[in-house]
Design an enzyme around this catalytic site. Structure first.
Site, PDB file in Angstrom:
ATOM      1  N   ASN A   1      -8.945   1.683  -3.831  1.00 56.41           N
ATOM      2  CA  ASN A   1      -7.939   1.564  -2.767  1.00 56.41           C
ATOM      3  C   ASN A   1      -7.117   0.315  -3.018  1.00 56.41           C
ATOM      4  OD1 ASN A   1      -8.659   3.773  -0.703  1.00 56.41           O
ATOM      5  ND2 ASN A   1     -10.643   2.842  -1.225  1.00 56.41           N
ATOM      6  N   GLU A   2      -5.979   0.524  -3.617  1.00 53.81           N
ATOM      7  CA  GLU A   2      -5.131  -0.595  -4.027  1.00 53.81           C
ATOM      8  C   GLU A   2      -4.342  -1.133  -2.825  1.00 53.81           C
ATOM      9  OE1 GLU A   2      -5.709  -1.885  -6.706  1.00 53.81           O
ATOM     10  OE2 GLU A   2      -5.932  -0.494  -8.371  1.00 53.81           O
ATOM     11  N   PRO A   3      -3.711  -2.307  -2.981  1.00 57.74           N
ATOM     12  CA  PRO A   3      -2.955  -2.900  -1.866  1.00 57.74           C
ATOM     13  C   PRO A   3      -2.012  -1.876  -1.225  1.00 57.74           C
ATOM     14  CG  PRO A   3      -3.016  -4.410  -3.709  1.00 57.74           C
ATOM     15  CD  PRO A   3      -3.658  -3.142  -4.188  1.00 57.74           C
TER      16      PRO A   3
END
Ligand code: F6R
Length: 343
Positions: A176-178
């Site tokens: 879950n990236e920024p």
């Protein structure tokens, strides 16, 4: 900072059997620091083993959310040892892995499925049918349905008991990236360039790292009953400080863990090095002063006050949590003067 037994120790668990960590003061989420990465691995393995024994005794399954990468290796190593030497039984364990690159064939040396087999599943008695890992080999048109089914499978298994996490330098948990929302569920995502750079050596070049991955969502992770987020090494120190000390924002996804009622961060000394209680302990608690700490504090004070050390006044010490050092100030100033004279 004090050496404390496990904050999460349950009745009936002999404290002496559990590795000790330092509970770090003034973090927004419980945070334990161990001197070595080995300590973190043993501690987390013991937490998992303890739950597993309880569930096995009650003839109930244990549902584990698992991570890959360099961080949890010590946990798997210790769980394998517990299985081999102490008969820890994984036959009722159900597992769900966080993520898998997409596209990715099952047999590729880069696949997380293969990684899990080689580093854990081949060495313990988890039933093949109980292992769940996102599928990197599906065509794009089947991915969304797969993701929905993955969520359903977690639910049908009764939800995840313990979710093991590492944290990426982008602050990702799972992949879950920024920008990932707190409510996100299992889905296909695009990897952040920093994450791809970090994976580059394993893929013999950044250009070979897949652009996308399937990951459990932040909401999926937060639905677990207990979350253990580990971080090892100085390259994680900055993101760890943000994750445990800053206010929630979707820029650093690991910060969302602060909103979970049973999360803990488990760190080695290098990953904990930027935490306020480690860098500047005098700002958060009463410290036992040592000559080294005194010098660090005075250097910090000079920077804070924007003055050369020899110009620091008693008032500066009082205004910056360093009243304790006013008495030793004269000696320190003399030491510094002597150093300056010696060149
Ligand atoms: C792996 C995963 C990632 C890693 C993170 C840290 O399944 O979900 O979030 O935990 O990228 O990776 P390492 O441990 O290799 O530093």
């Amino acid at each position: 900072m004090t050496d404390t037994p496990l904050s999460t120790a349950e009745p009936g668990t002999p404290i002496s059997s559990l590795p000790l960590g330092q509970r770090i003061a003034k973090t927004r989420v419980p945070t334990l620091r161990f001197e070595s990465s080995e300590g973190t691995g043993h501690y987390v393995a013991q937490l998992i083993a303890r739950l597993l024994r309880q569930r096995n005794q009650a003839d109930k399954p244990t549902v584990l959310g698992l991570a890959t990468g360099s961080t949890p290796i010590g946990v798997y190593r210790e769980l394998i040892r517990l299985h081999r030497e102490e008969g820890l039984d994984f036959s009722r364990v159900v597992t769900f892995n966080l993520d898998e690159y997409w596209p990715m064939s099952e047999e590729s040396i880069h696949s997380y499925r293969r990684w899990m087999r080689e580093n854990f599943f081949d060495h313990v008695n988890v039933a093949q049918a109980n292992i769940h890992i996102p599928r990197g080999d599906l065509p794009r048109r089947s991915v969304d349905t797969f993701c929905e089914e993955y969520e359903q499978a977690i639910e049908e298994a009764g939800g995840i008991d313990i979710q093991l996490l590492g944290v990426g330098r982008t602050g990702h948990i799972g992949f879950n990236e920024p920008g990932s929302s707190r409510d996100s569920r299992t889905r296909l995502i695009t990897l952040d360039p920093v994450t791809r750079k970090d994976a580059a050596s394993g893929f013999y070049g950044e250009e070979n790292v897949p652009l996308r991955a399937i990951t459990m969502g932040v909401g999926t992770i937060l639905s677990a009953r207990q979350v253990i987020c580990m971080a090892l090494g100085e390259h994680k120190a900055a993101v760890v400080r943000q994750a445990v000390e800053e206010r929630p924002t979707d820029r650093i996804v690991a910060i969302f863990l602060q909103t979970h009622p049973d999360t803990q961060f488990v760190l080695d000394a290098a990953a904990a090095a930027d935490l306020t209680a480690i860098r500047t302990p005098w700002t958060v608690e009463t410290v036992n002063w040592t000559p080294l700490l005194e010098r660090q504090a005075v250097i910090w004070l000079a920077q804070k006050a924007g003055k050369p050390i020899l110009k620091l006044e008693a008032r500066d010490f009082h205004e910056h949590h360093l009243a304790d050092l006013v008495e030793v100030r004269t000696g320190l100033v003399q030491d510094v003067s002597a150093c300056v004279r010696r060149g």
